[in-house]
Design an enzyme around this catalytic site. Structure first.
Site, PDB file in Angstrom:
ATOM      1  N   GLY A 128       2.802   9.235   8.369  1.00  0.00           N
ATOM      2  CA  GLY A 128       1.481   9.188   7.727  1.00  0.00           C
ATOM      3  C   GLY A 128       1.548   8.419   6.422  1.00  0.00           C
ATOM      4  N   SER A 185      -0.025   4.642   6.135  1.00  0.00           N
ATOM      5  CA  SER A 185      -1.212   3.791   6.008  1.00  0.00           C
ATOM      6  C   SER A 185      -2.503   4.608   5.986  1.00  0.00           C
ATOM      7  CB  SER A 185      -1.294   2.811   7.185  1.00  0.00           C
ATOM      8  OG  SER A 185      -0.072   2.149   7.355  1.00  0.00           O
ATOM      9  N   GLU A 238      13.830   1.975   8.859  1.00  0.00           N
ATOM     10  CA  GLU A 238      12.754   1.578   9.780  1.00  0.00           C
ATOM     11  C   GLU A 238      12.824   0.100  10.161  1.00  0.00           C
ATOM     12  OE1 GLU A 238       8.850   2.724   8.464  1.00  0.00           O
ATOM     13  OE2 GLU A 238       7.869   1.480   9.963  1.00  0.00           O
TER      14      GLU A 238
HETATM   15  C1  LIG Z   1       1.455  -1.142  16.317  1.00  0.00           C
HETATM   16  C2  LIG Z   1       1.338  -0.574  14.919  1.00  0.00           C
HETATM   17  C3  LIG Z   1       1.883   0.670  14.649  1.00  0.00           C
HETATM   18  C4  LIG Z   1       1.754   1.208  13.359  1.00  0.00           C
HETATM   19  N1  LIG Z   1       2.267   2.460  13.134  1.00  0.00           N
HETATM   20  C5  LIG Z   1       2.089   3.030  11.927  1.00  0.00           C
HETATM   21  C6  LIG Z   1       2.527   4.372  11.687  1.00  0.00           C
HETATM   22  O1  LIG Z   1       3.114   5.031  12.565  1.00  0.00           O
HETATM   23  N2  LIG Z   1       2.283   4.919  10.479  1.00  0.00           N
HETATM   24  C7  LIG Z   1       1.658   4.236   9.477  1.00  0.00           C
HETATM   25  O2  LIG Z   1       1.488   4.790   8.391  1.00  0.00           O
HETATM   26  N3  LIG Z   1       1.222   2.959   9.662  1.00  0.00           N
HETATM   27  C8  LIG Z   1       1.432   2.348  10.860  1.00  0.00           C
HETATM   28  N4  LIG Z   1       0.980   1.062  11.076  1.00  0.00           N
HETATM   29  C9  LIG Z   1       0.253   0.358   9.998  1.00  0.00           C
HETATM   30  C10 LIG Z   1       1.044  -0.772   9.387  1.00  0.00           C
HETATM   31  O3  LIG Z   1       2.078  -0.281   8.559  1.00  0.00           O
HETATM   32  C11 LIG Z   1       0.018  -1.621   8.599  1.00  0.00           C
HETATM   33  O4  LIG Z   1      -0.798  -2.260   9.565  1.00  0.00           O
HETATM   34  C12 LIG Z   1       0.687  -2.657   7.745  1.00  0.00           C
HETATM   35  O5  LIG Z   1       1.360  -2.050   6.673  1.00  0.00           O
HETATM   36  C13 LIG Z   1      -0.342  -3.666   7.179  1.00  0.00           C
HETATM   37  O6  LIG Z   1      -1.379  -3.022   6.572  1.00  0.00           O
HETATM   38  P1  LIG Z   1      -2.902  -3.402   6.924  1.00  0.00           P
HETATM   39  O7  LIG Z   1      -3.044  -3.346   8.399  1.00  0.00           O
HETATM   40  O8  LIG Z   1      -3.785  -2.544   6.077  1.00  0.00           O
HETATM   41  O9  LIG Z   1      -3.063  -4.936   6.497  1.00  0.00           O
HETATM   42  P2  LIG Z   1      -3.347  -5.494   5.032  1.00  0.00           P
HETATM   43  O10 LIG Z   1      -2.399  -4.841   4.071  1.00  0.00           O
HETATM   44  O11 LIG Z   1      -4.801  -5.396   4.760  1.00  0.00           O
HETATM   45  O12 LIG Z   1      -2.936  -7.004   5.198  1.00  0.00           O
HETATM   46  C14 LIG Z   1      -3.810  -7.987   5.762  1.00  0.00           C
HETATM   47  C15 LIG Z   1      -3.122  -9.339   5.639  1.00  0.00           C
HETATM   48  O13 LIG Z   1      -2.925  -9.659   4.244  1.00  0.00           O
HETATM   49  C16 LIG Z   1      -1.564  -9.974   3.997  1.00  0.00           C
HETATM   50  N5  LIG Z   1      -1.131  -9.473   2.692  1.00  0.00           N
HETATM   51  C17 LIG Z   1      -1.357  -8.228   2.194  1.00  0.00           C
HETATM   52  N6  LIG Z   1      -0.774  -8.109   0.981  1.00  0.00           N
HETATM   53  C18 LIG Z   1      -0.147  -9.295   0.730  1.00  0.00           C
HETATM   54  C19 LIG Z   1       0.642  -9.786  -0.361  1.00  0.00           C
HETATM   55  N7  LIG Z   1       0.897  -9.022  -1.422  1.00  0.00           N
HETATM   56  N8  LIG Z   1       1.096 -11.043  -0.283  1.00  0.00           N
HETATM   57  C20 LIG Z   1       0.841 -11.820   0.800  1.00  0.00           C
HETATM   58  N9  LIG Z   1       0.099 -11.412   1.861  1.00  0.00           N
HETATM   59  C21 LIG Z   1      -0.380 -10.168   1.829  1.00  0.00           C
HETATM   60  C22 LIG Z   1      -0.798  -9.246   5.082  1.00  0.00           C
HETATM   61  O14 LIG Z   1       0.454  -9.851   5.317  1.00  0.00           O
HETATM   62  C23 LIG Z   1      -1.725  -9.358   6.282  1.00  0.00           C
HETATM   63  O15 LIG Z   1      -1.545 -10.600   6.936  1.00  0.00           O
HETATM   64  C24 LIG Z   1       1.095   0.484  12.338  1.00  0.00           C
HETATM   65  C25 LIG Z   1       0.568  -0.774  12.619  1.00  0.00           C
HETATM   66  C26 LIG Z   1       0.680  -1.308  13.898  1.00  0.00           C
HETATM   67  C27 LIG Z   1       0.095  -2.671  14.153  1.00  0.00           C
END
Ligand SMILES: Cc1cc2nc3c(=O)[nH]c(=O)nc-3n(C[C@H](O)[C@H](O)[C@H](O)COP(=O)(O)OP(=O)(O)OC[C@H]3O[C@@H](n4cnc5c(N)ncnc54)[C@H](O)[C@@H]3O)c2cc1C
Length: 386
Positions: A134, A136, A253
């Site tokens: 938990g 994101s 991880e």
């Molecule tokens: C299949 C799958 C399983 C997952 N499982 C889990 C889970 O079990 N538990 C959990 O907690 N989360 C989980 N996640 C979530 C995952 O950790 C997040 O999707 C990831 O951290 C990205 O966050 P976001 O989706 O909010 O994208 P955002 O953070 O909104 O990013 C959007 C885009 O902006 C870019 N970006 C953001 N910040 C920067 C920066 N500082 N510099 C350059 N570029 C940047 C990113 O690279 C991305 O391309 C999962 C995701 C997927 C796809």
């Protein structure tokens, strides 16, 4: 400028590691022959089969590095590595226990109360207890320090309110490790005031809702916590120290073979089908993919060796994940040049099934566990470039 070095030590693989590999492999061949699972790509994320995890637990192949008193076998990180490698290469349905084995168990071992360790770790090792992540939230992904889930002190414990998003496999888990804000948010010290809790998912006030991804599977979830009470001993580690703990958890991880082998089974099938006629351009492409896999494996094994020495190689782990997940995607893109697929076709042919399925899953490889842009930032910082 000083020369910049990564540390990927070569592991020492002794006979007991090879023996374990053979045992796991013959178990998997037998299971596959019996039809107990259909080999799939991205099996560590998409393949949820609690019964299969239980079988692995019965063989003693979960939590192998943990102390015997908590259900482990006190084997090395390399022993664990070969088990995970064999499971991935076979495409076995291992998601149910994967996160607990990889990171929640070690987190509990390092930060949980004695009672928590005794009651939960043996059940994880038996393949009977699963844990979701938990981290994101709807407004918090890459910028994890911005989490809004709050935990307030109440008599005898804490009350948690907030929403966690994308938690893989939470629908079959008994617990979730929840990162929550326990101190006031300070823009100058954003990483302070965060705490991790181990929350039973059957607590009053918890709802877990599946989210269907584009492959049609509900593998991840949105979980809501409405004034969920947890006792004091649900705190993992020290109050306010959650960020530090998460950093070491992410090294576990990000570096494993699941970060470059998610699509290996499709590659293997393609080589089996095409080997007799493979030549020229096609042979060069397949050869270069195999060379990259070999290099990444050496790096990933190096991280396993560092973890075994009790280190927290987060920069090396970020590099493995960045290079590895791009390779996993590349494998599918390159194979599609030689074996064109159509998504709506009937999946009669195994290679076609594996490629179509991977195509729908591969966009997530470079997002989950930290996006590649964020990982590059970690590597750059480790190299002193930012
Ligand atoms: C299949 C799958 C399983 C997952 N499982 C889990 C889970 O079990 N538990 C959990 O907690 N989360 C989980 N996640 C979530 C995952 O950790 C997040 O999707 C990831 O951290 C990205 O966050 P976001 O989706 O909010 O994208 P955002 O953070 O909104 O990013 C959007 C885009 O902006 C870019 N970006 C953001 N910040 C920067 C920066 N500082 N510099 C350059 N570029 C940047 C990113 O690279 C991305 O391309 C999962 C995701 C997927 C796809």
């Amino acid at each position: 400028m000083d020369s910049i070095r990564f540390n990927f030590p070569a592991p020492v693989i002794d006979e007991s590691v090879d023996r374990l590999r053979k045992d796991v492999r013959s178990f998997l061949q037998e299971e596959s022959r019996n039809g107990s699972f259909r080999p799939g790509t991205d099996c560590w994320c998409a393949g949820i089969d609690p019964e299969f995890s239980r079988k692995l637990g019965q063989h003693g192949w979960i939590g192998v590095t943990w102390p015997k008193q908590y259900g482990g076998r006190e084997l090395s990180a390399l022993h664990r590595y070969v088990i995970t490698e064999e499971l991935l290469v076979a495409g076995a349905p291992v998601h149910a226990h994967w996160i607990a084995d990889r990171q929640s168990g070690p987190l509990i071992l390092a930060t949980g109360s004695e009672e928590m360790k005794q009651s939960i770790l043996p059940r994880i090792a038996a393949g009977e207890c699963f844990v979701a992540l938990g981290l994101s939230e709807p407004e918090s992904g890459s910028d994890l320090a911005s989490v809004r889930t709050r935990a307030h002190r109440v008599e005898g414990g804490w009350e948690i309110t907030g929403t966690k998003l994308w938690s893989s496999g939470a629908q079959s888990c008994q617990y979730m490790t929840v990162l929550a804000r326990t101190g006031e948010r300070n823009e100058k010290k954003r990483h302070e005031g965060l705490t991790q809790f181990l929350v039973p998912l059957d607590s009053p006030g918890v709802t877990v809702r599946g989210i269907r991804d584009m492959s049609g599977v509900e593998h991840f979830n949105e979980s809501h916590f409405e004034k969920v009470f947890v006792a004091d001993d649900a705190v993992l580690g020290a109050v306010g120290e959650g960020w530090k703990q998460i950093t070491s958890e992410l090294a576990l991880e990000r570096s494993g073979p699941e970060r470059f082998l998610s699509t290996f089974i499709a590659l293997e099938k393609a080589i089996q089908q095409g080997a007799a006629s493979m030549e020229g351009h096609q042979a060069r492409v397949i050869g270069s993919i195999l060379a990259r896999i070999r290099a990444l494996r050496a790096m990933s094994l190096g991280v396993a060796a560092l973890l075994g020495q009790g280190q927290s190689p987060d920069v090396e782990a970020a590099l493995v994940k960045d290079l590895g997940t791009r390779l996993e995607q590349d494998i599918i893109e390159r194979l599609r040049e030689f074996w064109p697929i159509q998504l709506k076709q009937n999946f009669g042919d195994e290679l076609h099934y594996l490629l179509s399925d991977s195509l729908l899953r591969q966009p997530s490889f470079t997002l989950r566990g930290g996006t590649n842009e964020v990982l590059k930032g970690i590597v750059a910082r480790g190299l002193g470039l930012r």
